[in-house]
Design a protein around this motif. Sequence first.
Motif, mmCIF file in Angstrom:
data_model
loop_
_atom_site.group_PDB
_atom_site.id
_atom_site.type_symbol
_atom_site.label_atom_id
_atom_site.label_comp_id
_atom_site.label_asym_id
_atom_site.label_seq_id
_atom_site.Cartn_x
_atom_site.Cartn_y
_atom_site.Cartn_z
ATOM 1 N N SER A 31 -19.312 -11.139 -30.699
ATOM 2 C CA SER A 31 -20.761 -11.298 -30.549
ATOM 3 C C SER A 31 -21.116 -12.546 -29.755
ATOM 4 C CB SER A 31 -21.428 -11.345 -31.927
ATOM 5 O OG SER A 31 -21.104 -12.559 -32.619
ATOM 6 N N ARG A 32 -20.261 -13.566 -29.787
ATOM 7 C CA ARG A 32 -20.484 -14.795 -29.010
ATOM 8 C C ARG A 32 -19.140 -15.220 -28.413
ATOM 9 N NH1 ARG A 32 -24.124 -19.361 -31.618
ATOM 10 N NH2 ARG A 32 -24.195 -19.872 -29.399
ATOM 11 N N PRO A 33 -18.686 -14.502 -27.391
ATOM 12 C CA PRO A 33 -17.314 -14.697 -26.927
ATOM 13 C C PRO A 33 -17.003 -16.078 -26.369
ATOM 14 C CG PRO A 33 -18.534 -13.193 -25.495
ATOM 15 C CD PRO A 33 -19.367 -13.404 -26.705
ATOM 16 N N ALA A 34 -17.954 -16.727 -25.722
ATOM 17 C CA ALA A 34 -17.670 -18.069 -25.212
ATOM 18 C C ALA A 34 -17.494 -19.058 -26.362
ATOM 19 C CB ALA A 34 -18.768 -18.530 -24.268
ATOM 20 N N LEU A 35 -18.411 -19.028 -27.331
ATOM 21 C CA LEU A 35 -18.310 -19.925 -28.468
ATOM 22 C C LEU A 35 -17.038 -19.664 -29.270
ATOM 23 C CD1 LEU A 35 -19.656 -22.130 -30.230
ATOM 24 C CD2 LEU A 35 -20.756 -20.279 -31.510
ATOM 25 N N HIS A 36 -16.622 -18.416 -29.326
ATOM 26 C CA HIS A 36 -15.450 -18.028 -30.118
ATOM 27 C C HIS A 36 -14.203 -17.879 -29.257
ATOM 28 C CE1 HIS A 36 -18.621 -16.056 -32.961
ATOM 29 N NE2 HIS A 36 -18.517 -17.353 -33.171
ATOM 30 N N THR A 37 -14.157 -18.560 -28.134
ATOM 31 C CA THR A 37 -13.065 -18.375 -27.178
ATOM 32 C C THR A 37 -11.681 -18.578 -27.788
ATOM 33 O OG1 THR A 37 -12.097 -19.192 -25.113
ATOM 34 C CG2 THR A 37 -13.467 -20.754 -26.321
ATOM 35 N N THR A 38 -11.494 -19.648 -28.557
ATOM 36 C CA THR A 38 -10.156 -19.907 -29.092
ATOM 37 C C THR A 38 -9.770 -18.938 -30.203
ATOM 38 O OG1 THR A 38 -10.303 -22.226 -28.437
ATOM 39 C CG2 THR A 38 -8.637 -21.659 -30.075
ATOM 40 N N PRO A 39 -10.644 -18.637 -31.186
ATOM 41 C CA PRO A 39 -10.251 -17.622 -32.151
ATOM 42 C C PRO A 39 -9.976 -16.263 -31.521
ATOM 43 C CG PRO A 39 -12.368 -18.617 -32.755
ATOM 44 C CD PRO A 39 -11.880 -19.330 -31.557
ATOM 45 N N LEU A 40 -10.708 -15.901 -30.468
ATOM 46 C CA LEU A 40 -10.453 -14.628 -29.808
ATOM 47 C C LEU A 40 -9.062 -14.586 -29.190
ATOM 48 C CD1 LEU A 40 -13.880 -13.881 -28.082
ATOM 49 C CD2 LEU A 40 -12.686 -12.347 -29.660
ATOM 50 N N THR A 41 -8.687 -15.625 -28.445
ATOM 51 C CA THR A 41 -7.378 -15.606 -27.793
ATOM 52 C C THR A 41 -6.241 -15.768 -28.808
ATOM 53 O OG1 THR A 41 -7.600 -17.980 -27.289
ATOM 54 C CG2 THR A 41 -8.242 -16.429 -25.570
ATOM 55 N N THR A 42 -6.455 -16.584 -29.829
ATOM 56 C CA THR A 42 -5.408 -16.796 -30.835
ATOM 57 C C THR A 42 -5.133 -15.525 -31.624
ATOM 58 O OG1 THR A 42 -6.003 -19.125 -31.054
ATOM 59 C CG2 THR A 42 -4.746 -18.138 -32.856
ATOM 60 N N THR A 43 -6.184 -14.887 -32.116
ATOM 61 C CA THR A 43 -5.974 -13.683 -32.924
ATOM 62 C C THR A 43 -5.470 -12.523 -32.077
ATOM 63 O OG1 THR A 43 -8.344 -13.143 -32.727
ATOM 64 C CG2 THR A 43 -7.621 -14.314 -34.716
ATOM 65 N N GLU A 44 -5.845 -12.461 -30.808
ATOM 66 C CA GLU A 44 -5.329 -11.413 -29.940
ATOM 67 C C GLU A 44 -3.828 -11.583 -29.736
ATOM 68 O OE1 GLU A 44 -5.267 -8.068 -27.314
ATOM 69 O OE2 GLU A 44 -6.503 -8.719 -29.017
ATOM 70 N N LYS A 45 -3.388 -12.815 -29.577
ATOM 71 C CA LYS A 45 -1.958 -13.065 -29.413
ATOM 72 C C LYS A 45 -1.197 -12.697 -30.685
ATOM 73 C CE LYS A 45 1.162 -16.560 -27.501
ATOM 74 N NZ LYS A 45 1.237 -17.908 -26.908
ATOM 75 N N LEU A 46 -1.754 -13.029 -31.835
ATOM 76 C CA LEU A 46 -1.122 -12.659 -33.096
ATOM 77 C C LEU A 46 -1.144 -11.150 -33.301
ATOM 78 C CD1 LEU A 46 -2.544 -15.496 -35.347
ATOM 79 C CD2 LEU A 46 -0.115 -15.101 -34.880
ATOM 80 N N ARG A 47 -2.223 -10.509 -32.878
ATOM 81 C CA ARG A 47 -2.317 -9.058 -33.031
ATOM 82 C C ARG A 47 -1.282 -8.329 -32.196
ATOM 83 N NH1 ARG A 47 -4.134 -4.603 -30.649
ATOM 84 N NH2 ARG A 47 -4.692 -5.728 -28.733
ATOM 85 N N THR A 48 -1.086 -8.796 -30.968
ATOM 86 C CA THR A 48 -0.208 -8.074 -30.049
ATOM 87 C C THR A 48 1.262 -8.460 -30.201
ATOM 88 O OG1 THR A 48 -0.665 -9.699 -28.320
ATOM 89 C CG2 THR A 48 -2.017 -7.709 -28.344
ATOM 90 N N LEU A 49 1.525 -9.720 -30.531
ATOM 91 C CA LEU A 49 2.913 -10.196 -30.590
ATOM 92 C C LEU A 49 3.403 -10.486 -31.996
ATOM 93 C CD1 LEU A 49 2.874 -12.629 -27.522
ATOM 94 C CD2 LEU A 49 3.605 -10.237 -27.587
ATOM 95 N N GLY A 50 2.496 -10.490 -32.979
ATOM 96 C CA GLY A 50 2.897 -10.801 -34.343
ATOM 97 C C GLY A 50 3.027 -12.304 -34.549
ATOM 98 N N THR A 51 3.477 -12.674 -35.739
ATOM 99 C CA THR A 51 3.549 -14.093 -36.071
ATOM 100 C C THR A 51 4.547 -14.846 -35.205
ATOM 101 O OG1 THR A 51 5.135 -13.575 -37.831
ATOM 102 C CG2 THR A 51 2.819 -13.755 -38.450
ATOM 103 N N GLU A 52 5.487 -14.139 -34.558
ATOM 104 C CA GLU A 52 6.424 -14.813 -33.655
ATOM 105 C C GLU A 52 5.711 -15.427 -32.453
ATOM 106 O OE1 GLU A 52 9.784 -15.574 -33.803
ATOM 107 O OE2 GLU A 52 9.335 -15.070 -35.878
ATOM 108 N N ALA A 53 4.487 -14.957 -32.182
ATOM 109 C CA ALA A 53 3.738 -15.486 -31.039
ATOM 110 C C ALA A 53 3.578 -16.992 -31.138
ATOM 111 C CB ALA A 53 2.367 -14.821 -30.963
ATOM 112 N N TYR A 54 3.422 -17.508 -32.343
ATOM 113 C CA TYR A 54 3.273 -18.947 -32.538
ATOM 114 C C TYR A 54 4.334 -19.491 -33.506
ATOM 115 C CZ TYR A 54 -1.389 -18.422 -30.484
ATOM 116 O OH TYR A 54 -2.448 -18.151 -29.640
ATOM 117 N N ARG A 55 5.390 -18.697 -33.713
ATOM 118 C CA ARG A 55 6.359 -19.043 -34.755
ATOM 119 C C ARG A 55 5.612 -19.334 -36.058
ATOM 120 N NH1 ARG A 55 11.266 -19.355 -32.545
ATOM 121 N NH2 ARG A 55 11.475 -19.850 -30.339
ATOM 122 N N ALA A 56 4.636 -18.470 -36.333
ATOM 123 C CA ALA A 56 3.739 -18.697 -37.463
ATOM 124 C C ALA A 56 4.421 -18.331 -38.781
ATOM 125 C CB ALA A 56 2.472 -17.875 -37.283
ATOM 126 N N ASP A 57 4.222 -19.162 -39.774
ATOM 127 C CA ASP A 57 4.702 -18.870 -41.119
ATOM 128 C C ASP A 57 3.505 -18.894 -42.057
ATOM 129 O OD1 ASP A 57 4.395 -21.574 -40.619
ATOM 130 O OD2 ASP A 57 5.786 -22.175 -42.188
#
Length: 287
Positions: free
Chosen positions: A25-51
């Motif tokens: 709904s506010r893509p510029a304001l939410h720029t970082t959550p959009l790119t971060t969650t998209e990376k996690l969605r497409t690559l899984g937690t390995e995208a950021y070595r997330a635990d």
Amino acid sequence: MRPDDWHLTEDVHDFLARAGDFLRSRPALHTTPLTTTEKLRTLGTEAYRADAPVFGSLERAGEVRAIFYRRTQHGPLSLTPVTPADADALAARLAGLGLVLPLVSAAHDTATAFAEAWQRHTGATPTLSTRIRLYRLGTLTPPEPVPAGRGRRVGEQDREQLFRWHREFAADVREDVTIDADTWADTRFGDKHYTFWETPDGTPVSMAGMTSLVGGMIRVDPVYTPAHVRGRGYAGAVTVEVSRAALAEGAKEVALYADPANSTSNALYRRIGYVPLTDFAVYDFAR
């Protein structure tokens, strides 16, 4: 405000099913959550070595009003704008779960409200460590005169140059990261698309990156010109080049971050059509 107004999950797909429309709904304001969650969605937690990532959405009357996320078990908390009461409710909920937070990053007033609430609930003393200004593109206005040369998409033959410039950029912004062929894919830079500005003889003199299109938004990041060729218009030229590319790819919003203390870069972005959207603050709880 009730802490249970916050819905928590460790599943990025569940989170996006609930909060995806809110983020878009506010893509510029939410720029970082959009790119971060998209990376996690497409690559899984390995995208950021997330635990043990955790995501949260503030939900009332069937609507999402705000979100937060923490990519890793001991990573920073990122939070969209909320009221002080909602920030306090979230701090109470996370403190009750025993979460460890080294940092919080949010729009300035929200970050301050959460930092104060976290101190109340945990005793941790917050220190303001970083300020960041978020811009969105209004009307793109190329600089005059445009420096001699042209923009060129970065190719495989440019990898060593790309690594070297990112090491220099990281040093300039005091970012502690290792950048080489082995680590590149794991850095925040590795999944972006890059353009060089090169002089008429083919010498690269500046670079800009951009994220992939997500939620109708592309973010320009990073922009870097080596110190010995600064002040010649190269940064403006390459930023315009990637901004045009973002619009050509269908972006409805183009965003970028800048250090508000850097008067040169802020003046440049305003001249070429970027408009300040909000200032972010990062509070450190680990010192």
